[in-house]
Design a protein around this motif. Sequence first.
Motif, mmCIF file in Angstrom:
data_model
loop_
_atom_site.group_PDB
_atom_site.id
_atom_site.type_symbol
_atom_site.label_atom_id
_atom_site.label_comp_id
_atom_site.label_asym_id
_atom_site.label_seq_id
_atom_site.Cartn_x
_atom_site.Cartn_y
_atom_site.Cartn_z
ATOM 1 N N UNK A 1 0.836 -1.181 0.000
ATOM 2 C CA UNK A 1 0.000 0.000 0.000
ATOM 3 C C UNK A 1 0.885 1.249 0.000
ATOM 4 N N UNK A 2 0.547 2.201 -0.824
ATOM 5 C CA UNK A 2 1.326 3.434 -0.927
ATOM 6 C C UNK A 2 1.047 4.349 0.255
ATOM 7 N N UNK A 3 2.028 5.166 0.576
ATOM 8 C CA UNK A 3 1.913 6.109 1.672
ATOM 9 C C UNK A 3 1.370 7.439 1.163
ATOM 10 N N UNK A 4 0.506 8.041 1.959
ATOM 11 C CA UNK A 4 -0.052 9.347 1.626
ATOM 12 C C UNK A 4 1.070 10.349 1.397
ATOM 13 N N UNK A 5 0.994 11.066 0.305
ATOM 14 C CA UNK A 5 1.943 12.140 0.013
ATOM 15 C C UNK A 5 1.172 13.446 -0.042
ATOM 16 N N UNK B 1 -8.434 7.245 1.827
ATOM 17 C CA UNK B 1 -9.829 7.628 2.102
ATOM 18 C C UNK B 1 -9.911 9.142 2.251
ATOM 19 N N UNK B 2 -11.099 9.674 1.991
ATOM 20 C CA UNK B 2 -11.351 11.115 2.116
ATOM 21 C C UNK B 2 -12.621 11.322 2.922
ATOM 22 N N UNK B 3 -12.559 12.258 3.855
ATOM 23 C CA UNK B 3 -13.692 12.601 4.711
ATOM 24 C C UNK B 3 -14.104 14.039 4.402
ATOM 25 N N UNK C 1 -12.023 12.911 14.634
ATOM 26 C CA UNK C 1 -11.496 11.766 15.399
ATOM 27 C C UNK C 1 -12.516 10.635 15.490
ATOM 28 N N UNK C 2 -13.797 10.961 15.608
ATOM 29 C CA UNK C 2 -14.839 9.931 15.647
ATOM 30 C C UNK C 2 -14.858 9.125 14.344
ATOM 31 N N UNK C 3 -14.535 9.786 13.238
ATOM 32 C CA UNK C 3 -14.507 9.118 11.934
ATOM 33 C C UNK C 3 -13.229 8.302 11.733
ATOM 34 N N UNK C 4 -12.287 8.391 12.680
ATOM 35 C CA UNK C 4 -11.046 7.633 12.563
ATOM 36 C C UNK C 4 -9.963 8.338 11.764
ATOM 37 N N UNK C 5 -10.072 9.643 11.640
ATOM 38 C CA UNK C 5 -9.076 10.439 10.930
ATOM 39 C C UNK C 5 -8.302 11.281 11.942
ATOM 40 N N UNK D 1 -16.885 26.015 10.544
ATOM 41 C CA UNK D 1 -15.682 25.467 9.936
ATOM 42 C C UNK D 1 -16.020 24.200 9.167
ATOM 43 N N UNK D 2 -15.681 24.171 7.889
ATOM 44 C CA UNK D 2 -15.955 23.025 7.015
ATOM 45 C C UNK D 2 -14.610 22.486 6.519
ATOM 46 N N UNK D 3 -14.419 21.177 6.573
ATOM 47 C CA UNK D 3 -13.107 20.618 6.231
ATOM 48 C C UNK D 3 -13.183 19.413 5.298
ATOM 49 N N UNK D 4 -12.100 19.231 4.550
ATOM 50 C CA UNK D 4 -11.857 18.011 3.797
ATOM 51 C C UNK D 4 -10.597 17.391 4.401
ATOM 52 N N UNK D 5 -10.701 16.096 4.774
ATOM 53 C CA UNK D 5 -9.633 15.415 5.486
ATOM 54 C C UNK D 5 -9.282 14.144 4.716
ATOM 55 N N UNK D 6 -7.985 13.850 4.612
ATOM 56 C CA UNK D 6 -7.553 12.635 3.918
ATOM 57 C C UNK D 6 -6.700 11.775 4.829
#
Length: 132
Positions: A1-5, A31-33, A68-72, A126-131
């Motif tokens: 599996x590749x590492x996030x860059x 994954x993207x949240x 954090x609840x989503x595991x990110x 505050x609205x966010x995109x998390x990877x």
Amino acid sequence: MSTLEKRTVNPWKWQEERSYSQAVEVRNVSATLYVSGQAAIDPDGTSSDKDMKSQLEQAIANLEEVISTAGYECSGIVRLNIYTTSTKELWPHFPILQEWIAKHQIEQAVTMLEVTGLFETLKVELEATVVK
């Protein structure tokens, strides 16, 4: 599996003192949240009628809770949209947000918009995109 860059793109230096990047490129995302706007709303659904500083602190806490609840992790935030009913009222408290960004080593693109109103008595969202 590749590492996030993650790579930030900053043709200038001035945005650094404002704690954001002009662009963020991510590769090898597993994954993207997409997080809805988080504001100063209590767990029972009651909107805060407190001052901007209190609302910003609660919005940050709520954003962190969802992530954090989503595991990110907050360090995975790549986009942060800030909506406020008053940039003039928010700006003196901006260091609170900057300290939180530094604490989590977040490198994100940002858009801040002043809007005519938010839900009920809310002043900042505050609205966010998390990877990851």
